[in-house]
Design an enzyme around this catalytic site. Structure first.
Site, PDB file in Angstrom:
ATOM      1  N   THR A  43      -4.994   2.310  -2.291  1.00 33.73           N
ATOM      2  CA  THR A  43      -3.647   2.399  -2.867  1.00 33.73           C
ATOM      3  C   THR A  43      -3.180   3.848  -2.980  1.00 33.73           C
ATOM      4  O   THR A  43      -2.028   4.167  -2.663  1.00 33.73           O
ATOM      5  CB  THR A  43      -3.611   1.769  -4.275  1.00 33.73           C
ATOM      6  OG1 THR A  43      -3.868   0.373  -4.168  1.00 33.73           O
ATOM      7  CG2 THR A  43      -2.252   1.950  -4.931  1.00 33.73           C
TER       8      THR A  43
ATOM      9  N   HIS B 104      -4.578  -8.633  -5.619  1.00 33.35           N
ATOM     10  CA  HIS B 104      -5.667  -7.682  -5.377  1.00 33.35           C
ATOM     11  C   HIS B 104      -6.967  -8.464  -5.354  1.00 33.35           C
ATOM     12  O   HIS B 104      -7.142  -9.403  -6.137  1.00 33.35           O
ATOM     13  CB  HIS B 104      -5.683  -6.624  -6.491  1.00 33.35           C
ATOM     14  CG  HIS B 104      -6.586  -5.460  -6.226  1.00 33.35           C
ATOM     15  ND1 HIS B 104      -7.955  -5.562  -6.239  1.00 33.35           N
ATOM     16  CD2 HIS B 104      -6.307  -4.170  -5.924  1.00 33.35           C
ATOM     17  CE1 HIS B 104      -8.480  -4.378  -5.954  1.00 33.35           C
ATOM     18  NE2 HIS B 104      -7.499  -3.516  -5.767  1.00 33.35           N
TER      19      HIS B 104
ATOM     20  N   ASP C 116       0.509  -2.089   0.948  1.00 32.60           N
ATOM     21  CA  ASP C 116      -0.213  -0.813   0.925  1.00 32.60           C
ATOM     22  C   ASP C 116      -1.398  -0.759   1.886  1.00 32.60           C
ATOM     23  O   ASP C 116      -1.683   0.278   2.469  1.00 32.60           O
ATOM     24  CB  ASP C 116      -0.635  -0.420  -0.508  1.00 32.60           C
ATOM     25  CG  ASP C 116      -1.625  -1.379  -1.168  1.00 32.60           C
ATOM     26  OD1 ASP C 116      -1.716  -2.550  -0.741  1.00 32.60           O
ATOM     27  OD2 ASP C 116      -2.297  -0.953  -2.126  1.00 32.60           O
ATOM     28  N   HIS C 117      -2.091  -1.888   2.068  1.00 33.01           N
ATOM     29  CA  HIS C 117      -3.253  -1.923   2.966  1.00 33.01           C
ATOM     30  C   HIS C 117      -3.687  -3.368   3.137  1.00 33.01           C
ATOM     31  O   HIS C 117      -3.104  -4.273   2.531  1.00 33.01           O
ATOM     32  CB  HIS C 117      -4.404  -1.065   2.432  1.00 33.01           C
ATOM     33  CG  HIS C 117      -4.733  -1.330   0.986  1.00 33.01           C
ATOM     34  ND1 HIS C 117      -5.352  -2.490   0.561  1.00 33.01           N
ATOM     35  CD2 HIS C 117      -4.485  -0.613  -0.135  1.00 33.01           C
ATOM     36  CE1 HIS C 117      -5.494  -2.456  -0.747  1.00 33.01           C
ATOM     37  NE2 HIS C 117      -4.962  -1.334  -1.206  1.00 33.01           N
TER      38      HIS C 117
ATOM     39  N   GLU D  23       0.917  -5.255  -3.258  1.00 32.06           N
ATOM     40  CA  GLU D  23      -0.518  -4.981  -3.256  1.00 32.06           C
ATOM     41  C   GLU D  23      -1.246  -5.814  -2.195  1.00 32.06           C
ATOM     42  O   GLU D  23      -1.068  -7.029  -2.121  1.00 32.06           O
ATOM     43  CB  GLU D  23      -1.098  -5.246  -4.652  1.00 32.06           C
ATOM     44  CG  GLU D  23      -2.588  -4.992  -4.771  1.00 32.06           C
ATOM     45  CD  GLU D  23      -3.010  -3.591  -4.367  1.00 32.06           C
ATOM     46  OE1 GLU D  23      -2.336  -2.624  -4.764  1.00 32.06           O
ATOM     47  OE2 GLU D  23      -4.015  -3.453  -3.645  1.00 32.06           O
TER      48      GLU D  23
HETATM   49  C1  GP9 Z   1      -5.182  -0.174  -9.593  1.00 34.32           C
HETATM   50  C2  GP9 Z   1      -4.625  -0.501  -8.260  1.00 34.32           C
HETATM   51  C3  GP9 Z   1      -5.688  -0.836  -7.239  1.00 34.32           C
HETATM   52  O1  GP9 Z   1      -4.361   0.459 -10.505  1.00 34.32           O
HETATM   53  O2  GP9 Z   1      -3.577   0.257  -7.845  1.00 34.32           O
HETATM   54  O3  GP9 Z   1      -5.915   0.092  -6.269  1.00 34.32           O
HETATM   55  P1  GP9 Z   1      -6.724  -0.273  -4.912  1.00 34.32           P
HETATM   56  O4  GP9 Z   1      -8.044  -0.875  -5.329  1.00 34.32           O
HETATM   57  O5  GP9 Z   1      -5.905  -1.265  -4.158  1.00 34.32           O
HETATM   58  O6  GP9 Z   1      -6.875   1.000  -4.187  1.00 34.32           O
HETATM   59 MN    MN Z   2      -4.085  -1.349  -3.187  1.00 35.03          MN
END
Ligand code: GP9
Ligand code: MN
Length: 429
Positions: A82, A198, A257-258, A38
């Site tokens: 995500t 996150h 992911d980003h 993440e």
């Molecule tokens: C929540 C998580 C967050 O389930 O996958 O997504 P994001 O905010 O990174 O798009």
């Molecule tokens: Mn994410």
């Protein structure tokens, strides 16, 4: 309509690469374990704070002799964050210019996604995530993608201190997911989506084991602390895999992911990168995220090709030796020797080994200087831009027009969404 597919098919066909015999089929029949890191950016790899590595386990994995690690791999997400990453990884389709494709189209569209295709090659598929199943419309989308199982928050035992932010802490998540993983029939295709790293990078005191950075930007400084925690969790997960005898039988795929630090934090980014000033070029390059593939016997090393999330699925299928010449994919195998190295950003900017177009300005990728292009260079830039615009708009056409419902992929049976039901258990013990 069905005829809208013609230009898509043409583009995709012209885009297919020849397979690389050094890598093709090297992971044939093995389990696939995808680890979604993440908000994890590439700059964290080998990064040190006060002389201490933020991510020692990932760094070791990065240079493991059986890991191919990419150091010019970019995230390509838009507003869907995500969910855009998931969309690209498992379908080689882009997220949308606005919103989230999974939210808007995940339930109703026809997909030819990795879990479904691999399912028809004898794989069992499972997604693991320590948040509620409805986030990003995952519960509906995963059915459309053919996931056999979706282990979301209710599958995990919870205690008050087990969660932080969006959900389960990564160490607990990996520990309990490993137990489920061992019960799956093999070969399996599994995706584990982590959560603790996150925004806003919160962590309970007992788990903080790393100094924050000192940029003075409160949203940025704890980032390395949760990244470090994620790294420890990853290290523990590797141990569980080894104990279960799964490590040697699996292809491990890691990706960020980003970005974790958005472009609104220029002064802090400058300090983290030890630069006086940040240009739009630096911000574009700052969008690099890790991508690593590992399996016993694989010829490892650092691969410098320019690519991104859209390229993961063809790479994976080629490693597994699954013919994907006819699948609708907008990316190209990252291990192919002759590939276009054009990385499209969702806003239409792009990066190639020569040029970086960021916020409308073109830079020299090698030097970071603003380019004053020759006629010949300008022609190349125009051609690259045209490729990017075409690639994005054709992908949008597929998603927005639900065009895969008209596409008969050889030997592929359309997913029957009704057959999937993720019964939510009340916790395990
Ligand atoms: C929540 C998580 C967050 O389930 O996958 O997504 P994001 O905010 O990174 O798009
Ligand atoms: Mn994410």
């Amino acid at each position: 309509s069905a005829s809208d597919l013609n230009s898509v098919k043409r583009f995709v066909r012209q885009n297919k690469t020849a397979v690389n015999p050094t890598y093709y089929g090297r992971a044939k029949g093995r389990n696939v374990i995808i680890i979604h890191l993440e908000s994890f950016q590439q700059f964290l790899i080998n990064y040190k704070v006060n002389g201490r590595e933020v991510t020692p386990n990932l760094n070791r994995f990065y240079r493991n002799q059986n890991t191919v690690s990419f150091d010019n791999f970019f995230h390509q997400v838009g507003q869907g964050k995500t969910s855009d990453a998931e969309m690209m990884l498992e379908n080689s389709l882009f997220g949308l210019p606005q919103g989230s494709a999974m939210t808007t189209y995940g339930a109703q569209n026809t997909f030819q996604a990795a879990p479904a295709i691999l399912g028809q090659h004898g794989y069992t598929s499972a997604a693991f995530h320590g948040d509620v199943p409805s986030f990003w419309n995952r519960d509906n989308t995963y059915k459309s993608w053919g996931y056999n199982y979706f282990f979301s928050s209710s599958y995990y035992k919870t205690k008050p201190n087990y969660s932080v932010g969006y959900g389960l802490k990564d160490k607990i998540f990996f520990r309990d997911s490993a137990k489920y993983l061992q019960m799956l029939p093999q070969p399996f295709y599994a995706k584990l989506i982590t959560l603790t790293n996150h925004y806003p990078y919160e962590l309970d005191k007992a788990n903080v084991d790393f100094p924050a950075t000192k940029t003075g930007d409160k949203t940025v400084d704890p980032y390395v602390q949760t990244a470090h925690y994620l790294d420890e969790a990853f290290g523990e997960f590797l141990t569980y895999l080894k104990q279960a005898g799964l490590y040697k039988k699996s292809l491990l795929v890691l990706y960020g992911d980003h970005y974790g630090i958005s472009n609104n934090h220029r002064p802090a980014i400058a300090q983290l990168l030890h630069k006086d000033d940040i240009t739009n070029y630096d911000l574009a390059q700052f969008q690099k995220v890790p991508f690593m593939v590992h399996t016993p016997g694989l010829k490892g090393g650092i691969n410098h090709t320019y690519g991104g999330e859209i390229d993961v699925l063809p790479t994976l299928f080629d490693l597994l030796g699954i013919n994907n010449q006819k699948t609708i994919q907008f990316g190209q195998d990252l291990l192919a020797t002759h590939r276009r190295q054009i990385v499209a950003f969702r806003d239409g900017d792009f990066v190639t080994p020569q040029y970086t177009k960021s916020s409308g300005t073109v830079y020299n990728t090698k030097t970071g200087a603003v380019l004053d292009p020759t006629k010949k260079q300008q022609a190349q830039i125009d051609q690259d831009q045209n490729y990017v615009t075409t690639q994005l708009s054709l992908s949008d056409r597929v998603v927005q027009g639900d065009l895969l419902r008209f596409y008969q992929l050889k030997a592929f049976k359309t997913v029957d969404k009704k057959k999937y039901n993720y019964k939510y258990a009340t916790g395990m013990d």
